[in-house]
Design a protein around this motif. Sequence first.
Motif, PDB file in Angstrom:
ATOM      1  N   UNK A 190      12.428   9.007  -5.063  1.00 43.61           N
ATOM      2  CA  UNK A 190      12.527   9.947  -4.002  1.00 43.61           C
ATOM      3  C   UNK A 190      11.560   9.706  -3.068  1.00 43.61           C
ATOM      4  N   UNK A 191      10.355   9.639  -3.765  1.00 44.84           N
ATOM      5  CA  UNK A 191       9.030   9.217  -2.660  1.00 44.84           C
ATOM      6  C   UNK A 191       9.183   7.968  -1.858  1.00 44.84           C
ATOM      7  N   UNK A 192       9.752   6.772  -2.704  1.00 46.80           N
ATOM      8  CA  UNK A 192       9.977   5.475  -2.119  1.00 46.80           C
ATOM      9  C   UNK A 192      11.118   5.511  -0.968  1.00 46.80           C
ATOM     10  N   UNK A 193      12.261   6.229  -1.407  1.00 47.47           N
ATOM     11  CA  UNK A 193      13.301   6.452  -0.340  1.00 47.47           C
ATOM     12  C   UNK A 193      13.036   7.087   0.769  1.00 47.47           C
TER      13      UNK A 193
ATOM     14  N   UNK B  12      12.098   2.040   8.285  1.00 47.74           N
ATOM     15  CA  UNK B  12      13.332   1.073   7.829  1.00 47.74           C
ATOM     16  C   UNK B  12      13.107  -0.255   7.785  1.00 47.74           C
ATOM     17  N   UNK B  13      12.039  -1.012   8.492  1.00 46.52           N
ATOM     18  CA  UNK B  13      11.749  -2.317   8.332  1.00 46.52           C
ATOM     19  C   UNK B  13      11.157  -2.584   7.008  1.00 46.52           C
ATOM     20  N   UNK B  14      10.348  -1.657   6.365  1.00 44.27           N
ATOM     21  CA  UNK B  14      10.019  -1.694   4.721  1.00 44.27           C
ATOM     22  C   UNK B  14      11.376  -1.784   3.904  1.00 44.27           C
ATOM     23  N   UNK B  15      12.055  -0.633   4.318  1.00 43.73           N
ATOM     24  CA  UNK B  15      13.133  -0.469   3.256  1.00 43.73           C
ATOM     25  C   UNK B  15      14.026  -1.834   3.400  1.00 43.73           C
ATOM     26  N   UNK B  16      14.515  -2.474   4.551  1.00 44.81           N
ATOM     27  CA  UNK B  16      15.220  -3.737   4.587  1.00 44.81           C
ATOM     28  C   UNK B  16      14.350  -4.466   3.837  1.00 44.81           C
ATOM     29  N   UNK B  17      13.163  -4.714   4.058  1.00 44.76           N
ATOM     30  CA  UNK B  17      12.549  -6.065   3.507  1.00 44.76           C
ATOM     31  C   UNK B  17      12.417  -5.781   1.913  1.00 44.76           C
ATOM     32  N   UNK B  18      12.178  -4.441   1.569  1.00 42.88           N
ATOM     33  CA  UNK B  18      12.222  -4.161  -0.060  1.00 42.88           C
ATOM     34  C   UNK B  18      13.468  -4.495  -0.543  1.00 42.88           C
TER      35      UNK B  18
ATOM     36  N   UNK C  62       0.858  -1.309  -0.017  1.00 44.55           N
ATOM     37  CA  UNK C  62       0.071   0.099   0.117  1.00 44.55           C
ATOM     38  C   UNK C  62       0.885   1.167   0.042  1.00 44.55           C
ATOM     39  N   UNK C  63       1.913   1.140   0.891  1.00 46.54           N
ATOM     40  CA  UNK C  63       2.873   2.285   0.956  1.00 46.54           C
ATOM     41  C   UNK C  63       3.474   2.522  -0.243  1.00 46.54           C
ATOM     42  N   UNK C  64       4.124   1.478  -1.142  1.00 39.24           N
ATOM     43  CA  UNK C  64       4.968   1.585  -2.344  1.00 39.24           C
ATOM     44  C   UNK C  64       4.017   2.076  -3.429  1.00 39.24           C
ATOM     45  N   UNK C  65       2.893   1.565  -3.379  1.00 38.42           N
ATOM     46  CA  UNK C  65       1.933   1.998  -4.532  1.00 38.42           C
ATOM     47  C   UNK C  65       1.553   3.316  -4.350  1.00 38.42           C
ATOM     48  N   UNK C  66       1.748   3.975  -3.375  1.00 40.13           N
ATOM     49  CA  UNK C  66       1.437   5.466  -3.479  1.00 40.13           C
ATOM     50  C   UNK C  66       2.386   6.324  -4.242  1.00 40.13           C
ATOM     51  N   UNK C  67       3.413   5.802  -4.418  1.00 40.88           N
ATOM     52  CA  UNK C  67       4.699   6.187  -5.157  1.00 40.88           C
ATOM     53  C   UNK C  67       4.623   5.854  -6.562  1.00 40.88           C
TER      54      UNK C  67
END
Length: 126
Positions: free
Chosen positions: A110-113, A120-126, A23-28
């Motif tokens: 930039x949005x996703x970064x 950070x948990x999402x960033x590590x999983x991604x 859901x978060x990623x799709x917003x970008x």
Amino acid sequence: MKTIENLLEDHPFFQGLNPDYLDTISGCGKNVVFNEGDTIMKEGDPANYFFVIRHGLVSLRAHAPGQPTVTIQTLQEGDILGWSWLFPPWKWQFGARAETLVRLIQIDAKCLRTKCDNNPAMGYEL
């Protein structure tokens, strides 16, 4: 009609990812289309996004001074195009061209970064 989130959920790269992260990623993201022969990205340009390939063929291309441009890989549905958004200085290391009609999801890097910095948990999983 499927949403960006549904399309990401169906894509092999995102299989098993926490649904809240999708859901978060799709917003970008946004849907984009390139016609056969269109340039998708140019080597050396800012890597401000990456692409989720939904349909079509994309050639990943490299250029050396005084030499013709060569295709180093052909990407297709199920692949990700553009990893340079992950690493400073965020410049494309290769170019890309649509070899057929191509449908992609373009993810704003930039949005996703920023979202990964905030989670950070999402960033590590991604």
